[in-house]
Each structure stands twice: as structure tokens, then as C-alpha cells.
Design a protein around this motif. Sequence first.
Motif, PDB file in Angstrom:
ATOM      1  N   TRP A 126       0.827  -1.200   0.000  1.00  0.00           N
ATOM      2  CA  TRP A 126       0.000   0.000   0.000  1.00  0.00           C
ATOM      3  C   TRP A 126       0.867   1.258   0.000  1.00  0.00           C
ATOM      4  N   SER A 127       1.968   1.237   0.722  1.00  0.00           N
ATOM      5  CA  SER A 127       2.888   2.374   0.717  1.00  0.00           C
ATOM      6  C   SER A 127       3.425   2.615  -0.691  1.00  0.00           C
ATOM      7  N   SER A 130       0.577   4.248  -2.733  1.00  0.00           N
ATOM      8  CA  SER A 130       0.358   5.640  -2.332  1.00  0.00           C
ATOM      9  C   SER A 130       1.467   6.556  -2.846  1.00  0.00           C
ATOM     10  N   GLN A 131       2.698   6.096  -2.737  1.00  0.00           N
ATOM     11  CA  GLN A 131       3.823   6.918  -3.170  1.00  0.00           C
ATOM     12  C   GLN A 131       3.860   7.103  -4.684  1.00  0.00           C
ATOM     13  N   PHE A 139      -6.792   7.379  -6.967  1.00  0.00           N
ATOM     14  CA  PHE A 139      -6.890   5.940  -6.725  1.00  0.00           C
ATOM     15  C   PHE A 139      -8.351   5.549  -6.894  1.00  0.00           C
ATOM     16  N   PHE A 168      -6.227   6.247   3.714  1.00  0.00           N
ATOM     17  CA  PHE A 168      -6.313   7.400   2.826  1.00  0.00           C
ATOM     18  C   PHE A 168      -6.021   8.726   3.532  1.00  0.00           C
ATOM     19  N   PHE A 171      -5.167  11.874   1.424  1.00  0.00           N
ATOM     20  CA  PHE A 171      -6.054  11.864   0.266  1.00  0.00           C
ATOM     21  C   PHE A 171      -7.376  12.531   0.648  1.00  0.00           C
ATOM     22  N   LYS A 202      -5.252  12.206  -4.247  1.00  0.00           N
ATOM     23  CA  LYS A 202      -4.114  12.507  -3.397  1.00  0.00           C
ATOM     24  C   LYS A 202      -3.984  14.018  -3.230  1.00  0.00           C
TER      25      LYS A 202
END
Length: 207
Positions: A126-127, A130-131, A139, A168, A171, A202
Motif C-alpha cells: 500500500w505504501s 500511495s507513493q 486511486f 487514505f 487523500f 491525493k
Amino acid sequence: MENTEWKGHYNKLEKSCALPSTTLCKAIQLINEGFDPPQEIQAVDLGCGNGVDTAAMLQEGYHVLAIDKEPDALRHIAKTLAPRYSGKLRVLLSPFEDLDELPANNLVNASFCLPFCPPDHFAPFWSLISQSILPGRYFSGHFFGPRDSWSSNTQMTFHTKQAVEALFRGFQLSYFEETAKNGKTISGKDKFWHVFHVVAQKEKVLE
């Protein structure tokens, strides 16, 4: 799913008129409204499966990296893809837990696939997701809740509503819906679905 189940899955989909996910359609609408003038859009389709979502993004003119751990999934996409889209598509055969990078992108789409990431690998994966998403970009995807029929499967990842919301941070949630209902799998088996449907933007970096 075992390989034989995946083959049956794609055979059924070939005979049906599968539509792109609602979350993806909402994300596409937001992206297309927000890009002025139109820009080259880079997208990642995680767990691309039957390729319906991949095709929807290609039809919008997006450049798409489609990722799946099943060779049959990528073969299915290659078999059904219109030749005019071949220059905008890249495919990658890999399970989620083996990925150590994702390209910077405008959209990560993950339709009904993230629960199949093993729990021990979910946080770093997940990191990575997200990055990879650029500031102001999106997303779209789904998470399974603890009431889902498959929640006893220790090789899958499930989230409470609070846990999904925590993912999130950083986000803005553009769309968030929780559903819990009886239904069927693509193979026709009865299943109780507890699903969180998410589209999130984001946060932009303040200058």
C-alpha cells in the motif's frame, strides 16, 4: 483461485458483457474533467484480470501498465485487445508481493484485487501504491470488509471501515460507499459481499 478456476473465469467473461467498475468510471470522469488542457495520462491497473478496466482506460487514451500474477489474464488481454491500443499498453506478470516499484502515475486502479494481497505484504504494498500516485491524482478500487464470506481466508487481507479510511490519510475521498449483501461470484457460487468502494484524490503539495 487455482489456474483451472482462472481459465473458467475468463471463459465466462468472454461470453458476458462485462462492464468496467463503477469506481473506475467515476475516477475517469474526475480525471477528464480536471485535466485542462488534456494531458498524457499514465495509469496502473493492478490485478487487471479480464482486462475490462484496462480496455476502458485505453479507450480514454490513457497509457496503461496492466499487472497480474496470472499468465492467463495477460494472454486474455493480448487476445482481445484492439491493435490500435498496443502502443499505449504495457503488461507485467507479477504477484503484488514481488513488486518493489510502480511508475509515477495519474491513476492507480485496483478493482476487487487488493484483498488478494497477503496480509504480511499489504502495508508495504500500500505504501508503494500511495507513493506512486502523483499529487492531485487518483486511486480507484475496492477493499473487503470483515463480514465478507471469504474473511476466514488467512491469505487474504480484510479491512474495517476505520482501517480503510486510515489508508487514505493524505487523500481526499471523492467517493466512498460500503455495501454488504448476498450475491454470487463470477463462477455462480453464492457469496456474501462486504465491500468498500473508493475513489480518492491525493492531496496536492502546497507551494
